[in-house]
Scaffold this motif. Structure first.
Motif, PDB file in Angstrom:
ATOM      1  N   GLU A 129       0.826  -1.210   0.000  1.00  0.00           N
ATOM      2  CA  GLU A 129       0.000   0.000   0.000  1.00  0.00           C
ATOM      3  C   GLU A 129       0.863   1.264   0.000  1.00  0.00           C
ATOM      4  N   VAL A 130       0.247   2.339  -0.486  1.00  0.00           N
ATOM      5  CA  VAL A 130       0.966   3.606  -0.553  1.00  0.00           C
ATOM      6  C   VAL A 130       0.170   4.652   0.227  1.00  0.00           C
ATOM      7  N   VAL A 131       0.855   5.368   1.128  1.00  0.00           N
ATOM      8  CA  VAL A 131       0.203   6.478   1.826  1.00  0.00           C
ATOM      9  C   VAL A 131       0.241   7.684   0.892  1.00  0.00           C
ATOM     10  N   ALA A 132      -0.940   8.230   0.609  1.00  0.00           N
ATOM     11  CA  ALA A 132      -0.984   9.394  -0.286  1.00  0.00           C
ATOM     12  C   ALA A 132      -0.587  10.642   0.477  1.00  0.00           C
ATOM     13  N   MET A 133      -0.115  11.662  -0.266  1.00  0.00           N
ATOM     14  CA  MET A 133       0.329  12.894   0.373  1.00  0.00           C
ATOM     15  C   MET A 133      -0.820  13.580   1.117  1.00  0.00           C
ATOM     16  N   ASP A 134      -2.061  13.303   0.729  1.00  0.00           N
ATOM     17  CA  ASP A 134      -3.166  13.970   1.412  1.00  0.00           C
ATOM     18  C   ASP A 134      -3.964  13.027   2.318  1.00  0.00           C
ATOM     19  N   ASP A 135      -3.430  11.840   2.582  1.00  0.00           N
ATOM     20  CA  ASP A 135      -4.096  10.954   3.544  1.00  0.00           C
ATOM     21  C   ASP A 135      -4.039  11.567   4.946  1.00  0.00           C
ATOM     22  N   GLY A 166       7.509  10.759   2.268  1.00  0.00           N
ATOM     23  CA  GLY A 166       6.045  10.812   2.257  1.00  0.00           C
ATOM     24  C   GLY A 166       5.468  11.848   3.203  1.00  0.00           C
ATOM     25  N   ASN A 167       4.171  11.771   3.313  1.00  0.00           N
ATOM     26  CA  ASN A 167       3.317  12.588   4.164  1.00  0.00           C
ATOM     27  C   ASN A 167       3.837  12.667   5.611  1.00  0.00           C
ATOM     28  N   THR A 168       4.199  13.884   6.062  1.00  0.00           N
ATOM     29  CA  THR A 168       4.803  14.069   7.397  1.00  0.00           C
ATOM     30  C   THR A 168       3.903  13.587   8.531  1.00  0.00           C
ATOM     31  N   GLY A 169       2.642  13.991   8.475  1.00  0.00           N
ATOM     32  CA  GLY A 169       1.718  13.630   9.548  1.00  0.00           C
ATOM     33  C   GLY A 169       1.586  12.125   9.681  1.00  0.00           C
ATOM     34  N   ALA A 170       1.466  11.436   8.547  1.00  0.00           N
ATOM     35  CA  ALA A 170       1.325   9.984   8.562  1.00  0.00           C
ATOM     36  C   ALA A 170       2.602   9.329   9.067  1.00  0.00           C
ATOM     37  N   LEU A 171       3.733   9.815   8.628  1.00  0.00           N
ATOM     38  CA  LEU A 171       5.013   9.249   9.049  1.00  0.00           C
ATOM     39  C   LEU A 171       5.179   9.397  10.560  1.00  0.00           C
ATOM     40  N   MET A 172       4.808  10.562  11.068  1.00  0.00           N
ATOM     41  CA  MET A 172       4.908  10.798  12.512  1.00  0.00           C
ATOM     42  C   MET A 172       3.968   9.858  13.266  1.00  0.00           C
ATOM     43  N   ALA A 173       2.724   9.762  12.819  1.00  0.00           N
ATOM     44  CA  ALA A 173       1.734   8.931  13.520  1.00  0.00           C
ATOM     45  C   ALA A 173       2.154   7.460  13.498  1.00  0.00           C
ATOM     46  N   ILE A 174       2.576   6.977  12.345  1.00  0.00           N
ATOM     47  CA  ILE A 174       2.963   5.568  12.206  1.00  0.00           C
ATOM     48  C   ILE A 174       4.223   5.285  13.034  1.00  0.00           C
ATOM     49  N   SER A 175       5.219   6.168  12.937  1.00  0.00           N
ATOM     50  CA  SER A 175       6.466   5.954  13.676  1.00  0.00           C
ATOM     51  C   SER A 175       6.205   5.931  15.170  1.00  0.00           C
ATOM     52  N   ARG A 176       5.366   6.841  15.616  1.00  0.00           N
ATOM     53  CA  ARG A 176       5.086   6.932  17.043  1.00  0.00           C
ATOM     54  C   ARG A 176       4.345   5.689  17.511  1.00  0.00           C
ATOM     55  N   PHE A 177       3.395   5.239  16.686  1.00  0.00           N
ATOM     56  CA  PHE A 177       2.598   4.062  17.041  1.00  0.00           C
ATOM     57  C   PHE A 177       3.475   2.808  17.065  1.00  0.00           C
ATOM     58  N   LYS A 198      -4.137   1.590   6.322  1.00  0.00           N
ATOM     59  CA  LYS A 198      -3.136   1.049   5.397  1.00  0.00           C
ATOM     60  C   LYS A 198      -2.025   0.364   6.177  1.00  0.00           C
ATOM     61  N   ARG A 199      -2.336  -0.857   6.637  1.00  0.00           N
ATOM     62  CA  ARG A 199      -1.379  -1.551   7.513  1.00  0.00           C
ATOM     63  C   ARG A 199      -0.230  -2.177   6.755  1.00  0.00           C
ATOM     64  N   ASN A 200      -0.314  -2.134   5.442  1.00  0.00           N
ATOM     65  CA  ASN A 200       0.802  -2.661   4.662  1.00  0.00           C
ATOM     66  C   ASN A 200       1.429  -1.559   3.790  1.00  0.00           C
ATOM     67  N   SER A 201       1.394  -0.361   4.330  1.00  0.00           N
ATOM     68  CA  SER A 201       2.015   0.747   3.595  1.00  0.00           C
ATOM     69  C   SER A 201       3.530   0.656   3.734  1.00  0.00           C
ATOM     70  N   SER A 202       4.262   1.300   2.819  1.00  0.00           N
ATOM     71  CA  SER A 202       5.728   1.267   2.897  1.00  0.00           C
ATOM     72  C   SER A 202       6.213   1.910   4.199  1.00  0.00           C
TER      73      SER A 202
END
Lengths: 329, 329
Positions: free
Chosen positions: B57-63, B96-107, B72-76
């Motif tokens: 899966e790909v996290v879009a810039m506006d996700d 990629g998308n900063t907000g998503a990267l932060m949320a995923i990394s933190r989780f 998207k549990r199988n995103s890069s």
């Protein structure tokens, strides 16, 4: 009559201004000897458009505001503010200590109805003109109501000085996806949307110089950091350019050839042309010049004060505040 | 594998990085087809130092961050963070998308002990080197304790990446006489003075580019505005220079002659060389590249991650936190 260079800067600037603006007149406030000496040096004298008002004390650049306010009741700042209050003068311009000027102006002139906090506003160059940013350091903790009042004042300043009818207002915010600004910024956006003003929406730091709006509103901490950061970056880039052109004989030669172009560029971004911060929200027009301003720069601060007065900025702030309050009621 | 240009940027950057750093190895995480296609185009292939890990899966810039995290549990991003958590990889780099990267990394990675909030840190050029500024937008409302933690993290980042033993820390404040900063800034200064860190004192926006300190600490709202304002000013000045040199035949000729000098100047301030924002405070190294980065710029983000890992930045943050807590106790 303050600033780092005193009458050596302020008196020549005043004379030059009177030559350009034939309907203006100026009262030089300060130590009479020092002013007369400078007039003598410049082979000028007082006239029906240029007079001297004595003030026997000087506010030092490191005086505490309270000390300047209470301890020096015959300072040039105090006497000048009194002249504005008594409607002998339409505006006051000073290159002195910002804190003292703000404290004295606020004490003498008082606030305009409906405005709770004074704000410091200045113009910055943009891709397509210039933008008015406020507050630049008078207020650190602002409520949404304060920011709305800043927007009103910025609108009236831009209308007066630039002749723009309904200046576009931007609210300074950050663009990260997850967190669109703090609560104060969110509340301010709502107030602005409900107001009579021409609210463009949130803008980011980049937009300041892109000229996306005519006015940018923020709290004084953020505004001050944005302004000072810009000053630092500009200084660094100028230093880098000097170093690059000074590297060797060839680069010096290139620099010499490119000099007319570089000079034209420098003129366009010359910070002296943006000198003059308006102290807004007071029942009188007060403009603060940079302390280190030369007479060319100080002339721009005088011009700002003159235009604010000539275009009735204070009346316009009063009317806009009333319009907003009626709309909200 | 995200960003505006995807594998077209990230794969060449990875290949170039492996050529330069002989001890490094890279796992390319993303859509296998897309990665293989790009490797093929570049006449490269996987090796013992270059492998592919599939993420469908790909996290879009506006996700939205929450959507990217849960939907998207199988995103890069998610797969890469998992690799760091499982210690298969020492660091993760994404455009990629900063907000998503932060949320995923933190989780996935969780916070380091004693660190309450992650921060975004980046380097900026100065008159005499570069400075690390944090936070740049992850946290809007910060307490003094948060800012102290940012100072610890900034110290360890600069030590790891720059090899400076006791980096000098500045606390971003404003310089108006009457109001030396808000309460949080005042409290932070006290905490920093009492800490084990090399606290230089308050600095103003100007100091960022003057190189007064190695680290500058501020809340994410202020830091983001300072960063974006700088970007805007730099863009405007570059545009002005282009306009001045493009004005007529003579100025174009000057521009041509000055080109080597201008190019050298541009190289020095090239933002691509400062690409890479470190997401600090996590139990793993995560670096965010600018979304619009080209492969040259993306290489700097990889390098940042590599150096943080190689110099044990995470261990160093842990030790410094313990030292501070012991001193405070």
């Amino acid at each position: 009559m303050g600033g780092d260079h005193g009458t050596r800067v302020t008196v020549p600037a005043a004379l030059e201004f009177l030559e350009r603006e034939e309907e203006a007149s100026i009262i030089l406030v300060g130590l009479v000897d020092s002013i007369e000496q400078e007039l003598h040096r410049l082979r000028a004298s007082t006239s029906d458009r240029l007079s001297i008002k004595s003030a026997s004390e000087v506010v030092a650049m490191d005086d505490q505001p309270a000390q300047a306010l209470r301890g020096k009741r015959n300072s040039s700042m105090r006497v000048a503010a009194d002249l504005v209050k008594e409607q002998v003068a339409d505006a006051c311009v000073s290159a002195g200590n910002t804190g003292a000027l703000m404290a004295i102006s606020r004490f003498v002139l008082k606030m305009l109805p409906g405005i709770e906090r004074p704000a410091i506003a200045s113009f910055l160059p943009t891709l397509n003109g210039r933008v008015c940013v406020l507050d630049l350091g008078a207020n650190i903790n602002c409520t949404a109501e304060h920011l709305l009042q800043f927007a009103v004042m910025g609108t009236c300043l831009v209308s007066a000085v630039e002749g723009v009818e309904r200046p576009k207002i931007g609210l300074l915010n950050i663009g990260e996806e997850e967190i669109k600004g703090n609560d104060v910024v969110k509340d301010t956006a709502e107030l602005l949307r409900a107001s009579d003003l021409n609210f463009h929406g949130n803008v980011e730091g980049t937009d300041i110089y892109m000229g996306s709006t005519d006015v940018i509103v923020c709290d004084g901490f953020v505004g001050n950091v944005a302004l000072k950061t810009s000053e630092g970056l500009a200084q660094m880039l100028a230093q880098y350019l000097r170093e690059e052109f000074g590297r060797n004989v060839f680069t010096k030669f290139c620099g010499m050839l490119a000099l007319p172009v570089i000079n034209h560029f420098r003129k366009r971004v010359d910070p002296r042309r943006y000198n003059g911060a308006s102290l807004l929200g007071l029942r009188g027009i007060v403009v603060k010049s940079h302390g280190a301003a030369d007479s060319y720069a100080f002339g721009f601060a005088i011009k700002r004060a003159y235009e604010e007065a000539r275009h009735g900025m204070l009346t316009s702030i009063g009317e806009q505040m009333t319009a907003n309050q009626q709309k909200a009621a």
